[in-house]
Design a protein around this motif. Structure first.
Motif, short mmCIF file in Angstrom:
data_model
loop_
_atom_site.label_atom_id
_atom_site.label_comp_id
_atom_site.label_asym_id
_atom_site.label_seq_id
_atom_site.Cartn_x
_atom_site.Cartn_y
_atom_site.Cartn_z
N THR A 204 5.66 21.50 0.64
CA THR A 204 4.54 22.41 0.84
C THR A 204 3.26 21.72 0.37
N ALA A 205 2.20 21.81 1.16
CA ALA A 205 0.94 21.16 0.82
C ALA A 205 0.49 21.51 -0.59
N THR A 206 0.03 20.51 -1.30
CA THR A 206 -0.52 20.56 -2.67
C THR A 206 0.52 20.89 -3.73
N ARG A 207 1.79 21.02 -3.33
CA ARG A 207 2.85 21.35 -4.30
C ARG A 207 3.72 20.14 -4.61
N ASP A 208 4.41 20.23 -5.74
CA ASP A 208 5.39 19.22 -6.13
C ASP A 208 6.79 19.73 -5.81
N VAL A 209 7.67 18.82 -5.39
CA VAL A 209 9.06 19.19 -5.11
C VAL A 209 9.96 18.04 -5.57
N ALA A 210 11.08 18.39 -6.18
CA ALA A 210 12.01 17.37 -6.68
C ALA A 210 13.21 17.28 -5.75
N VAL A 211 13.74 16.06 -5.61
CA VAL A 211 14.97 15.84 -4.84
C VAL A 211 16.09 15.44 -5.79
N THR B 100 -4.39 17.85 1.46
CA THR B 100 -3.23 18.71 1.72
C THR B 100 -1.90 18.03 1.39
N SER B 101 -1.96 16.93 0.66
CA SER B 101 -0.72 16.21 0.32
C SER B 101 0.21 17.06 -0.54
N GLY B 102 1.50 16.91 -0.28
CA GLY B 102 2.52 17.39 -1.20
C GLY B 102 3.11 16.18 -1.89
N PHE B 103 3.89 16.41 -2.95
CA PHE B 103 4.38 15.28 -3.73
C PHE B 103 5.88 15.43 -3.98
N ILE B 104 6.62 14.41 -3.53
CA ILE B 104 8.08 14.38 -3.71
C ILE B 104 8.38 13.57 -4.97
N HIS B 105 9.12 14.16 -5.88
CA HIS B 105 9.49 13.48 -7.12
C HIS B 105 10.99 13.22 -7.11
N GLY B 106 11.38 12.04 -7.59
CA GLY B 106 12.80 11.71 -7.60
C GLY B 106 13.15 10.72 -8.68
N LEU B 107 14.44 10.48 -8.80
CA LEU B 107 14.99 9.58 -9.80
C LEU B 107 16.03 8.71 -9.13
N VAL B 108 15.94 7.39 -9.33
CA VAL B 108 16.87 6.44 -8.75
C VAL B 108 17.74 5.85 -9.86
N PHE C 32 10.05 8.16 -9.35
CA PHE C 32 9.02 7.88 -8.36
C PHE C 32 8.33 9.17 -7.95
N GLN C 33 7.12 9.01 -7.40
CA GLN C 33 6.38 10.12 -6.80
C GLN C 33 5.89 9.65 -5.44
N PHE C 34 6.25 10.38 -4.41
CA PHE C 34 5.87 9.99 -3.04
C PHE C 34 4.98 11.07 -2.45
N PRO C 35 3.72 10.72 -2.08
CA PRO C 35 2.82 11.72 -1.48
C PRO C 35 3.05 11.82 0.03
N THR C 36 3.09 13.03 0.54
CA THR C 36 3.16 13.26 1.98
C THR C 36 1.78 13.67 2.49
N PRO C 37 1.50 13.49 3.77
CA PRO C 37 0.16 13.84 4.26
C PRO C 37 -0.10 15.34 4.32
N LEU D 106 0.83 -1.20 0.00
CA LEU D 106 0.00 0.00 0.00
C LEU D 106 0.87 1.25 0.00
N GLY D 107 0.55 2.18 -0.88
CA GLY D 107 1.26 3.43 -0.91
C GLY D 107 0.71 4.39 0.13
N PRO D 108 1.42 5.47 0.40
CA PRO D 108 0.94 6.47 1.36
C PRO D 108 -0.39 7.06 0.89
N ALA D 109 -1.24 7.37 1.87
CA ALA D 109 -2.55 7.95 1.55
C ALA D 109 -2.38 9.36 0.98
N ILE D 110 -3.20 9.67 -0.01
CA ILE D 110 -3.23 11.02 -0.58
C ILE D 110 -4.39 11.78 0.05
N THR D 111 -4.07 12.94 0.61
CA THR D 111 -5.07 13.77 1.29
C THR D 111 -5.24 15.09 0.53
#
Length: 255
Positions: A94-101, A26-34, A65-70, A19-24
């Motif tokens: 930040t809530a509702t925003r996308d951020v890349a690592v 106010t979720s923010g979204f972390i984007h990354g590359l492995v 990948f895209q990882f949602p935070t609460p 199960l992936g993290p719940a999307i709410t």
């Protein structure tokens, strides 16, 4: 379908669901590359988790990948795959925003595995023989199968550092979280050609608190062949830096 006695039987199949993290709202979204730390190729099926967040996601065939935070906050994400060294990333969301690592380079684990015994100690090296680790008798609390994986580039470290130019080399040790009863001697080949007697800063990565600890001072041997550092535990990763102090992560502490 019937069993051997002729009674009706029901076929059952066991499987697990990730199960992936719940999307709410106010979720923010972390984007990354492995990426593979040796080849630079995208690495699929790496597992991404975050401290304090239930659930995980996996990198796709393109390594992304895209990882949602609460909600908003500072999060420490951990990126791991069996057979590779794991990494961490600290990120402000930040809530509702996308951020890349920054891309995560997972280094293939060295194939060499050496048994170190309580009674006799042992001598560990990686498959390229660029590092040595000497354990005296009575150093380890139990017999250990030890693996040493060299991280040749600052980009392969568990977390980005503020000044990659100071990076010399690093070694990731397994098993993790083992304290020694007597110090072991780590030797890394002096490939940079530092003069005999040169002092080098040693750092130990504390993956629990996502920070570098002072691991003491290493010294170039009299013949100039090795950089030597006494170590007293496996806590993940030891690194050698040029300069006067241990490096710090590039981001804030996680919540």
């Amino acid at each position: 379908m019937r069993d051997r006695a002729g009674h009706p039987a029901v076929a059952m199949r066991q499987f697990s669901v990730q199960l992936g993290p719940a999307i709410t709202p106010t979720s923010g979204f972390i984007h990354g590359l492995v990426l593979d730390g040796h080849t630079g190729a995208p690495l699929a099926d790496a597992v991404i988790t975050a401290r304090g967040v239930t659930g995980s996601v996996r990198s796709g065939v393109d390594g992304r990948f895209q990882f949602p935070t609460p909600d908003s906050g500072i999060f420490l994400i951990e990126i791991a795959k069996a057979g590779f060294t794991p990494v961490q990333r600290q990120v402000t969301v930040t809530a509702t925003r996308d951020v890349a690592v920054e891309p995560a380079l997972l280094t293939p684990s060295d194939p060499a595995l050496t048994t170190v015994s309580v009674q006799a100690g042992g001598f560990v090296t990686d498959s390229s023989r660029r590092i040595e680790l000497e354990f005296p008798p009575g150093a380890v609390p139990r017999d250990l199968d030890v693996r040493a994986t060299i991280l040749s580039s600052a980009a392969q470290l568990p977390l980005p550092i503020t000044d990659p130019g100071r990076f010399i080399t690093a070694v990731y040790f397994e098993p993790r979280f083992v304290a020694f009863d007597r110090p072991a001697t780590l030797r890394v080949r002096n490939e940079r050609g530092f003069a005999p007697g040169t002092l080098i800063v040693g750092g130990l990565w504390d993956e629990v608190n996502a920070t570098w600890l002072d691991a003491g001072t290493a010294r170039v041997t009299a013949d100039g062949t090795w950089i030597e550092l006494a170590i007293v535990r496996f806590f993940c990763c030891y690194a050698l830096f040029g300069g006067a102090t241990v490096q710090s992560p590039t981001s804030e502490a996680p919540q």
